[in-house]
Design a protein around this motif. Structure first.
Motif, mmCIF file in Angstrom:
data_model
loop_
_atom_site.group_PDB
_atom_site.id
_atom_site.type_symbol
_atom_site.label_atom_id
_atom_site.label_comp_id
_atom_site.label_asym_id
_atom_site.label_seq_id
_atom_site.Cartn_x
_atom_site.Cartn_y
_atom_site.Cartn_z
ATOM 1 N N ILE A 24 0.854 -1.198 0.000
ATOM 2 C CA ILE A 24 0.000 0.000 0.000
ATOM 3 C C ILE A 24 0.884 1.240 0.000
ATOM 4 C CG2 ILE A 24 -1.739 1.301 1.256
ATOM 5 C CD1 ILE A 24 -2.814 -1.261 0.010
ATOM 6 N N GLY A 25 1.944 1.214 0.806
ATOM 7 C CA GLY A 25 2.899 2.322 0.785
ATOM 8 C C GLY A 25 3.508 2.505 -0.588
ATOM 9 N N LEU A 26 3.796 1.397 -1.256
ATOM 10 C CA LEU A 26 4.393 1.470 -2.591
ATOM 11 C C LEU A 26 3.388 1.920 -3.648
ATOM 12 C CD1 LEU A 26 6.615 -1.743 -2.509
ATOM 13 C CD2 LEU A 26 7.339 0.647 -2.254
ATOM 14 N N GLN A 27 2.107 1.653 -3.430
ATOM 15 C CA GLN A 27 1.076 2.168 -4.332
ATOM 16 C C GLN A 27 0.914 3.677 -4.186
ATOM 17 O OE1 GLN A 27 -2.743 0.118 -4.129
ATOM 18 N NE2 GLN A 27 -1.717 -1.848 -3.798
ATOM 19 N N VAL A 28 0.966 4.146 -2.951
ATOM 20 C CA VAL A 28 0.743 5.568 -2.687
ATOM 21 C C VAL A 28 1.948 6.411 -3.114
ATOM 22 C CG1 VAL A 28 0.355 7.272 -0.852
ATOM 23 C CG2 VAL A 28 -0.892 5.103 -0.834
ATOM 24 N N LEU A 29 3.138 5.843 -3.038
ATOM 25 C CA LEU A 29 4.357 6.604 -3.314
ATOM 26 C C LEU A 29 4.356 7.292 -4.679
ATOM 27 C CD1 LEU A 29 7.167 7.568 -2.502
ATOM 28 C CD2 LEU A 29 8.066 5.318 -3.202
ATOM 29 N N PRO A 30 3.994 6.629 -5.772
ATOM 30 C CA PRO A 30 3.984 7.336 -7.059
ATOM 31 C C PRO A 30 2.983 8.490 -7.099
ATOM 32 C CG PRO A 30 3.905 4.963 -7.388
ATOM 33 C CD PRO A 30 3.672 5.198 -5.933
ATOM 34 N N VAL A 31 1.908 8.366 -6.332
ATOM 35 C CA VAL A 31 0.910 9.443 -6.275
ATOM 36 C C VAL A 31 1.493 10.658 -5.549
ATOM 37 C CG1 VAL A 31 -1.366 10.108 -5.424
ATOM 38 C CG2 VAL A 31 -1.003 7.806 -6.348
ATOM 39 N N LEU A 32 2.144 10.416 -4.434
ATOM 40 C CA LEU A 32 2.737 11.521 -3.674
ATOM 41 C C LEU A 32 3.896 12.151 -4.433
ATOM 42 C CD1 LEU A 32 2.788 9.999 -0.071
ATOM 43 C CD2 LEU A 32 1.027 11.424 -1.127
ATOM 44 N N GLY A 33 4.641 11.341 -5.162
ATOM 45 C CA GLY A 33 5.778 11.840 -5.913
ATOM 46 C C GLY A 33 6.987 12.065 -5.022
ATOM 47 N N THR A 34 8.139 12.158 -5.646
ATOM 48 C CA THR A 34 9.368 12.435 -4.904
ATOM 49 C C THR A 34 9.926 13.785 -5.307
ATOM 50 O OG1 THR A 34 10.618 11.212 -6.591
ATOM 51 C CG2 THR A 34 9.996 10.014 -4.595
ATOM 52 N N ALA A 35 10.803 14.317 -4.462
ATOM 53 C CA ALA A 35 11.422 15.609 -4.732
ATOM 54 C C ALA A 35 12.286 15.520 -5.988
ATOM 55 C CB ALA A 35 12.265 16.039 -3.532
ATOM 56 N N THR B 12 10.048 11.242 4.533
ATOM 57 C CA THR B 12 9.177 12.385 4.250
ATOM 58 C C THR B 12 9.890 13.505 3.499
ATOM 59 O OG1 THR B 12 7.870 11.836 6.215
ATOM 60 C CG2 THR B 12 7.559 14.032 5.270
ATOM 61 N N PRO B 13 11.118 13.906 3.873
ATOM 62 C CA PRO B 13 11.795 14.958 3.099
ATOM 63 C C PRO B 13 12.133 14.544 1.670
ATOM 64 C CG PRO B 13 12.812 14.676 5.265
ATOM 65 C CD PRO B 13 11.894 13.517 5.062
ATOM 66 N N LEU B 14 12.048 13.254 1.354
ATOM 67 C CA LEU B 14 12.336 12.792 0.002
ATOM 68 C C LEU B 14 11.133 12.942 -0.920
ATOM 69 C CD1 LEU B 14 14.217 9.451 0.831
ATOM 70 C CD2 LEU B 14 15.199 11.733 0.480
ATOM 71 N N LEU B 15 9.959 13.208 -0.345
ATOM 72 C CA LEU B 15 8.740 13.314 -1.133
ATOM 73 C C LEU B 15 8.640 14.675 -1.818
ATOM 74 C CD1 LEU B 15 6.223 11.767 1.403
ATOM 75 C CD2 LEU B 15 7.286 10.634 -0.565
ATOM 76 N N ALA B 16 7.749 14.762 -2.797
ATOM 77 C CA ALA B 16 7.457 16.054 -3.417
ATOM 78 C C ALA B 16 7.038 17.033 -2.324
ATOM 79 C CB ALA B 16 6.340 15.899 -4.440
ATOM 80 N N PRO B 17 7.525 18.268 -2.352
ATOM 81 C CA PRO B 17 7.239 19.212 -1.263
ATOM 82 C C PRO B 17 5.763 19.374 -0.952
ATOM 83 C CG PRO B 17 8.927 20.100 -2.712
ATOM 84 C CD PRO B 17 8.425 18.839 -3.372
ATOM 85 N N GLU B 18 4.913 19.355 -1.998
ATOM 86 C CA GLU B 18 3.493 19.586 -1.756
ATOM 87 C C GLU B 18 2.777 18.360 -1.190
ATOM 88 O OE1 GLU B 18 3.953 19.138 -6.302
ATOM 89 O OE2 GLU B 18 5.198 19.553 -4.545
ATOM 90 N N SER B 19 3.500 17.246 -1.006
ATOM 91 C CA SER B 19 2.904 16.040 -0.410
ATOM 92 C C SER B 19 3.365 15.801 1.022
ATOM 93 C CB SER B 19 3.261 14.809 -1.254
ATOM 94 O OG SER B 19 2.705 14.894 -2.547
ATOM 95 N N ARG B 20 4.395 16.496 1.447
ATOM 96 C CA ARG B 20 5.009 16.171 2.733
ATOM 97 C C ARG B 20 4.088 16.425 3.924
ATOM 98 N NH1 ARG B 20 10.595 19.304 1.132
ATOM 99 N NH2 ARG B 20 11.195 17.874 -0.567
ATOM 100 N N ASP B 21 3.316 17.486 3.877
ATOM 101 C CA ASP B 21 2.500 17.810 5.048
ATOM 102 C C ASP B 21 1.340 16.848 5.232
ATOM 103 O OD1 ASP B 21 3.588 20.352 6.360
ATOM 104 O OD2 ASP B 21 3.628 20.847 4.232
ATOM 105 N N CYS B 22 0.863 16.259 4.149
ATOM 106 C CA CYS B 22 -0.138 15.198 4.275
ATOM 107 C C CYS B 22 0.445 14.028 5.047
ATOM 108 C CB CYS B 22 -0.611 14.756 2.891
ATOM 109 S SG CYS B 22 -1.575 13.220 2.908
#
Length: 311
Positions: A140-151, A236-246
């Motif tokens: 589930i974490g791996l499914q959500v990761l592409p949606v959140l995106g990375t920095a 969390t800091p590796l994620l796209a900035p606009e996804s981190r606070d979620c």
């Protein structure tokens, strides 16, 4: 209405349906998703609704739970190939998987874990529970990761271990909160060797009998789960900035369940503990401004396209 417009309307309705499922069943999770950009939010709702639907086929079964889950699984895998479904949850899921290029293997592994719940009702140790959680939580974490995106410049693989750890931390938190509900369904998600070490039996769980042994078992398990949250935090800091606070909000809210378990003196056999609505709203409010600022910064950082007139 043209055929294209009709399909777009069906897809929009499917996403609204998934959002309603998320709002009804996952209050903390749904609140955290409000910090995402709209397109990401819809996709996460689709993933949640699909997981919830499959899980309910097992946890709230009809006359033939194995057949129902097998039928649902065959249908969604075929629809991922065809690109369309007349079922709203599966339609939103298909669109999300295709839009974000999510590996189908993650869905296959999840469905396998749900199938195992029909027959497996306990786990001898943490290693066995971890193997189950690969399908029920890690993917589930791996499914959500592409949606959140990375920095920018961060490969998805670098963030993947932390996404896996966070999925497991959320799942383990649910296991500790839901001991009483799970035993009523005939399942125990506490490692049998840890239970035995503390003198806690399956019969004791079924009788909802709290004692000092159960308290110490839960104290140990809370510490195990907190270490999973620690493993997830660097991601969390590796994620796209606009996804981190979620993710920060979801972590605070789910981590808050552990705090509530401690405040209740680990008495989860007496009833479900939860994070209060004022607490949930306070976490959301703290993260809201940061999320909005992140979106502004990302928008400002994007190169502006030149108009056809060169202006």
């Amino acid at each position: 209405m043209t055929a294209v417009a009709n399909r777009e309307a069906q897809l929009a309705a499917a996403y609204r349906h998934c959002a309603a499922i998320a709002a009804r069943h996952g209050k903390s999770y749904h609140l955290a998703t409000r910090l995402l950009t709209p397109n990401r939010r819809l996709a996460v709702h689709a993933l949640y609704a699909a997981a919830r639907t499959a899980d309910d086929l097992v946890d709230l079964p009809g006359p033939d739970p194995a057949g129902d889950l097998a039928d649902w699984s065959r249908a969604v895998l075929a629809e991922l190939d065809s690109g369309w479904s007349d079922d709203p949850v599966r339609l939103a899921l298909v669109d999300t998987f295709r839009r974000y290029d999510i590996a189908v293997e993650h869905l296959v592994d999840f469905l396998a874990a749900m199938t195992s719940d029909l027959d497996v009702d306990s786990y001898p140790d943490m290693a066995a529970l971890d193997r189950y959680m690969w399908g029920s939580a890690s993917v589930i974490g791996l499914q959500v990761l592409p949606v959140l995106g990375t920095a920018h410049g961060v490969p998805r693989g670098e963030a993947a271990p932390h996404a896996i750890a966070l999925g497991e931390a959320f799942q383990l938190t649910n296991f500790l909160r839901d001991v009483a509900e799970d035993i009523d369904r005939g399942r125990v998600y506490l490692p049998a060797d840890a239970m035995a070490a503390h003198g806690v039996t399956r019969e004791q769980l079924a009788e909802k009998r709290f004692d000092a042994n159960f308290r110490e078992l839960m104290r140990e398990m809370v510490a195990v789960v907190r270490r999973r949250y620690d493993d997830a935090a660097p991601g969390t800091p590796l994620l796209a900035p606009e996804s981190r606070d979620c993710v920060r909000a979801a972590t605070a809210l789910y981590g808050g369940i552990l705090t509530e378990i401690e405040r209740a003196d680990y008495r989860v056999l007496d009833g479900r503990v939860s994070v209060s609505k004022p607490r949930r709203l306070a976490v959301f409010a703290r993260r809201l401004t940061a999320a909005q600022l992140a979106r502004v910064r990302v928008t400002m950082a994007k190169p502006k396209s030149r108009s056809s007139t060169g202006a």
